[in-house]
Enzyme design. Sequence first.
Site, mmCIF file in Angstrom:
data_model
loop_
_atom_site.group_PDB
_atom_site.id
_atom_site.type_symbol
_atom_site.label_atom_id
_atom_site.label_comp_id
_atom_site.label_asym_id
_atom_site.label_seq_id
_atom_site.Cartn_x
_atom_site.Cartn_y
_atom_site.Cartn_z
ATOM 1 N N ASP A 255 3.424 12.916 15.867
ATOM 2 C CA ASP A 255 3.616 13.051 14.420
ATOM 3 C C ASP A 255 2.228 13.169 13.786
ATOM 4 O OD1 ASP A 255 4.913 13.307 12.014
ATOM 5 O OD2 ASP A 255 5.317 11.160 11.767
ATOM 6 N N VAL B 191 3.970 -0.632 4.289
ATOM 7 C CA VAL B 191 2.652 -1.072 4.747
ATOM 8 C C VAL B 191 1.997 -1.864 3.621
ATOM 9 C CG1 VAL B 191 0.401 -0.342 5.618
ATOM 10 C CG2 VAL B 191 2.459 0.888 6.323
ATOM 11 N N ILE C 252 0.847 -1.197 0.000
ATOM 12 C CA ILE C 252 0.000 0.000 0.000
ATOM 13 C C ILE C 252 0.878 1.242 0.000
ATOM 14 C CG2 ILE C 252 -1.866 1.284 1.111
ATOM 15 C CD1 ILE C 252 -2.437 -1.140 2.852
ATOM 16 N N ASN D 273 -0.926 10.719 8.453
ATOM 17 C CA ASN D 273 -1.080 9.730 9.520
ATOM 18 C C ASN D 273 -2.521 9.639 10.013
ATOM 19 O OD1 ASN D 273 1.562 8.927 9.404
ATOM 20 N ND2 ASN D 273 2.257 10.393 10.953
ATOM 21 N N GLY E 161 6.469 3.913 3.669
ATOM 22 C CA GLY E 161 6.572 5.084 4.543
ATOM 23 C C GLY E 161 8.009 5.344 4.931
HETATM 24 P P1 ADP Z 1 5.340 5.554 8.542
HETATM 25 O O1 ADP Z 1 5.748 5.536 9.976
HETATM 26 O O2 ADP Z 1 6.338 4.928 7.655
HETATM 27 O O3 ADP Z 1 4.905 6.930 8.090
HETATM 28 P P2 ADP Z 1 2.517 4.815 8.625
HETATM 29 O O4 ADP Z 1 2.036 4.013 9.782
HETATM 30 O O5 ADP Z 1 2.187 6.261 8.622
HETATM 31 O O6 ADP Z 1 4.079 4.578 8.430
HETATM 32 O O7 ADP Z 1 1.951 4.160 7.291
HETATM 33 C C1 ADP Z 1 2.369 4.636 6.036
HETATM 34 C C2 ADP Z 1 1.173 4.724 5.108
HETATM 35 O O8 ADP Z 1 0.556 3.436 5.002
HETATM 36 C C3 ADP Z 1 0.072 5.656 5.604
HETATM 37 O O9 ADP Z 1 0.283 6.997 5.255
HETATM 38 C C4 ADP Z 1 -1.140 5.044 4.888
HETATM 39 O O10 ADP Z 1 -1.208 5.492 3.545
HETATM 40 C C5 ADP Z 1 -0.859 3.563 4.902
HETATM 41 N N1 ADP Z 1 -1.488 2.909 6.072
HETATM 42 C C6 ADP Z 1 -1.028 2.883 7.342
HETATM 43 N N2 ADP Z 1 -1.842 2.223 8.169
HETATM 44 C C7 ADP Z 1 -2.891 1.817 7.417
HETATM 45 C C8 ADP Z 1 -4.105 1.070 7.688
HETATM 46 N N3 ADP Z 1 -4.394 0.630 8.919
HETATM 47 N N4 ADP Z 1 -4.949 0.848 6.661
HETATM 48 C C9 ADP Z 1 -4.673 1.299 5.412
HETATM 49 N N5 ADP Z 1 -3.561 1.996 5.095
HETATM 50 C C10 ADP Z 1 -2.663 2.250 6.066
HETATM 51 MG MG MG Z 2 3.301 7.968 8.741
HETATM 52 MG MG MG Z 3 5.850 7.210 11.339
#
Ligand code: ADP
Ligand code: MG
Ligand code: MG
Length: 357
Positions: free
Chosen positions: A167, A51, A43, A172, A46
């Site tokens: 953050d 993810v 998906i 997020n 990050g």
């Molecule tokens: P990072 O710490 O690398 O920023 P995130 O937890 O923010 O990681 O996740 C990166 C991206 O993955 C998010 O911006 C979103 O697009 C997608 N994502 C994260 N969690 C979910 C979820 N539970 N369902 C769908 N997409 C998700």
């Molecule tokens: Mg993030």
């Molecule tokens: Mg993060």
Amino acid sequence: VIVFLVYRLRCVPRDAPNDPFFLGEPLSTPLFIMEDLHTTHLIASGRFGTVWKGQLSSVPVAIKVFSPAQRQYFTNEQDILNLPHMTHVALPKFYGAGERESVDGIPEYLIVMEYIESGSLTEYLRTHTLDWIKLCRMMYSAAAGLAHLHADFTKADKSKPAIAHRDFNSRNIMVKADLSCCLVDFGFATRIDGCHFYRNGQEENAEQTSLSDVGTVRYMSPEVLEGAVNLRDCEASLKQIDVYALGLVIWEMAMRCTDLFQGLTTPEYQLPFQAELGLHPSFEQMQVWVSRNKQRPPFPDIWKDTNQAIRALKETIEDCWDQDAEARLTAMCVEERALDMTTLWENRHKGTPATHR
Ligand code: ADP
Ligand code: MG
Ligand code: MG
């Protein structure tokens, strides 16, 4: 003034477990069997992991994968998601965390959570506009999720500590099918208790740790940019930093609300400060713009103060991103205001002298 007073009075502390959106505790600590977990497609890549969409038995899930170099963020995120009373509609359901070996024999660390369909708020706003009711619902749920994180309470012998997100930004925040918001990404989140705070499950000393070391530059508050966070009450300070970012996020949502641009075209989606500082502002640029020059994203001229609903919205945003951290609203207060704002659009001309309309 009256509207303001009503808001202040309504912002009395509420017992978090009575929150209608609090879902109660899961039956046991979430666990899963690795064989039941299947990864389908990527998906997002990050900053601190990739993810994936996947399935746990037949349930669609999001799987956040961390490499050994990113292990501290995995530990921290797992620690936060595993805390008592983390079940709330504006937080992802947590199915568990695990470790496995990748095809090249390197360990990888997984967090398995609820899959949220409509993607991040940034992506959603880029491709959709909102009406006033949708705007209020999004604002309400984002604030409710943050208020739940910030709350500390004990219920059924289990205590939920206060948690700062650290953050908070529109990447997020995920958008659910009903267009409510869900907060994700607890890699930097910190549990706090007065001046004790914990990262990666370990207590750290606030005096020895810079509180300005994390977050996304664009969303950093003036005191973070200046390295001037009040360490005497770091619990309050870290919550105020999150609320500053909430103000920017509400501005992003409002700028895509068609009702607020009646007759005019709703502008294309923009990140906060994108018009002034572009897509990759540096820490120094943000420092000058936000902290020294006290600049904030502008409100369009068409958002007239004579409209009661628009005035309430603008006041809420301004009270979130106040230069003076202690003057900012609490997330719970933003939640209450957003709820009240839903009906304000219908009444928007009431109480305004006709000549001022
Ligand atoms: P990072 O710490 O690398 O920023 P995130 O937890 O923010 O990681 O996740 C990166 C991206 O993955 C998010 O911006 C979103 O697009 C997608 N994502 C994260 N969690 C979910 C979820 N539970 N369902 C769908 N997409 C998700
Ligand atoms: Mg993030
Ligand atoms: Mg993060």
